[in-house]
Scaffold this active site. Sequence first.
Site, PDB file in Angstrom:
ATOM      1  N   GLU A 197     -26.025   4.920 -41.384  1.00  0.00           N
ATOM      2  CA  GLU A 197     -25.109   4.908 -42.513  1.00  0.00           C
ATOM      3  C   GLU A 197     -23.782   5.493 -42.049  1.00  0.00           C
ATOM      4  O   GLU A 197     -23.756   6.471 -41.308  1.00  0.00           O
ATOM      5  CB  GLU A 197     -25.694   5.710 -43.668  1.00  0.00           C
ATOM      6  CG  GLU A 197     -26.971   5.085 -44.213  1.00  0.00           C
ATOM      7  CD  GLU A 197     -27.735   6.002 -45.136  1.00  0.00           C
ATOM      8  OE1 GLU A 197     -27.310   6.139 -46.299  1.00  0.00           O
ATOM      9  OE2 GLU A 197     -28.727   6.589 -44.675  1.00  0.00           O
ATOM     10  N   ASP A 252     -30.938   7.847 -39.368  1.00  0.00           N
ATOM     11  CA  ASP A 252     -32.254   8.182 -39.910  1.00  0.00           C
ATOM     12  C   ASP A 252     -33.359   7.909 -38.896  1.00  0.00           C
ATOM     13  O   ASP A 252     -33.284   6.953 -38.125  1.00  0.00           O
ATOM     14  CB  ASP A 252     -32.537   7.354 -41.175  1.00  0.00           C
ATOM     15  CG  ASP A 252     -31.650   7.758 -42.340  1.00  0.00           C
ATOM     16  OD1 ASP A 252     -31.240   8.934 -42.402  1.00  0.00           O
ATOM     17  OD2 ASP A 252     -31.358   6.893 -43.181  1.00  0.00           O
ATOM     18  N   HIS A 258     -26.794  13.879 -38.219  1.00  0.00           N
ATOM     19  CA  HIS A 258     -25.506  13.645 -38.858  1.00  0.00           C
ATOM     20  C   HIS A 258     -24.447  13.862 -37.786  1.00  0.00           C
ATOM     21  O   HIS A 258     -24.319  14.976 -37.268  1.00  0.00           O
ATOM     22  CB  HIS A 258     -25.268  14.614 -40.010  1.00  0.00           C
ATOM     23  CG  HIS A 258     -26.197  14.421 -41.163  1.00  0.00           C
ATOM     24  ND1 HIS A 258     -26.424  15.396 -42.098  1.00  0.00           N
ATOM     25  CD2 HIS A 258     -26.944  13.360 -41.542  1.00  0.00           C
ATOM     26  CE1 HIS A 258     -27.276  14.948 -43.001  1.00  0.00           C
ATOM     27  NE2 HIS A 258     -27.609  13.719 -42.683  1.00  0.00           N
ATOM     28  N   ASP A 298     -24.776   8.845 -40.374  1.00  0.00           N
ATOM     29  CA  ASP A 298     -26.108   9.338 -40.710  1.00  0.00           C
ATOM     30  C   ASP A 298     -27.133   8.461 -40.004  1.00  0.00           C
ATOM     31  O   ASP A 298     -27.273   7.286 -40.336  1.00  0.00           O
ATOM     32  CB  ASP A 298     -26.275   9.288 -42.235  1.00  0.00           C
ATOM     33  CG  ASP A 298     -27.578   9.892 -42.720  1.00  0.00           C
ATOM     34  OD1 ASP A 298     -28.380  10.385 -41.894  1.00  0.00           O
ATOM     35  OD2 ASP A 298     -27.809   9.862 -43.944  1.00  0.00           O
TER      36      ASP A 298
END
Length: 160
Positions: free
Chosen positions: A126, A68, A104, A66
């Site tokens: 992440e 961001d 993603h 992930d």
Amino acid sequence: MLPDELTTRDRWVRRSAAKVPLTSAGMAASSTDPQTWSTYKNAAASTVGVGLGFVLSDEDDVVCLDLDHCLNPLTGQLAPWAAAILRDAGATYVEVSPSGDGLHIWGRASVRQGRRIRRPDGTAVEVYGTDRYIAMTGRRHGSCPSLLADLSAVVSKLTA
């Protein structure tokens, strides 16, 4: 089109606008309780909430990176650090996150402990492989394929 490696697994949930996982019937869902998950077909047919989510489980090696705040939603321009991770990931399924400014990256690797890696510029990556659900948009990034590549080398590099 979503990868078959995801749509053939019965690990789908719906999600609220606040990214809370929901069952196809609208009850609370859990990323650790398979009783609250459903097939892709049932989750996609449900009108509960605002969209879909996929649950990562230790049943297999499906992972999600992930990224961001790495994508300019107006220009499509990718931050250099994110472009480097995407390049390292190779040909794998990537979608734009619900915020419109994140990505993603989906693939395969052994990730038993999820991690949030804070970058020096304040952004974060992440890495998740189990006991999490990821909000899905189906908004493919660029011309990525509908398949999951081996991300082991990328995960090792990020978590070193």
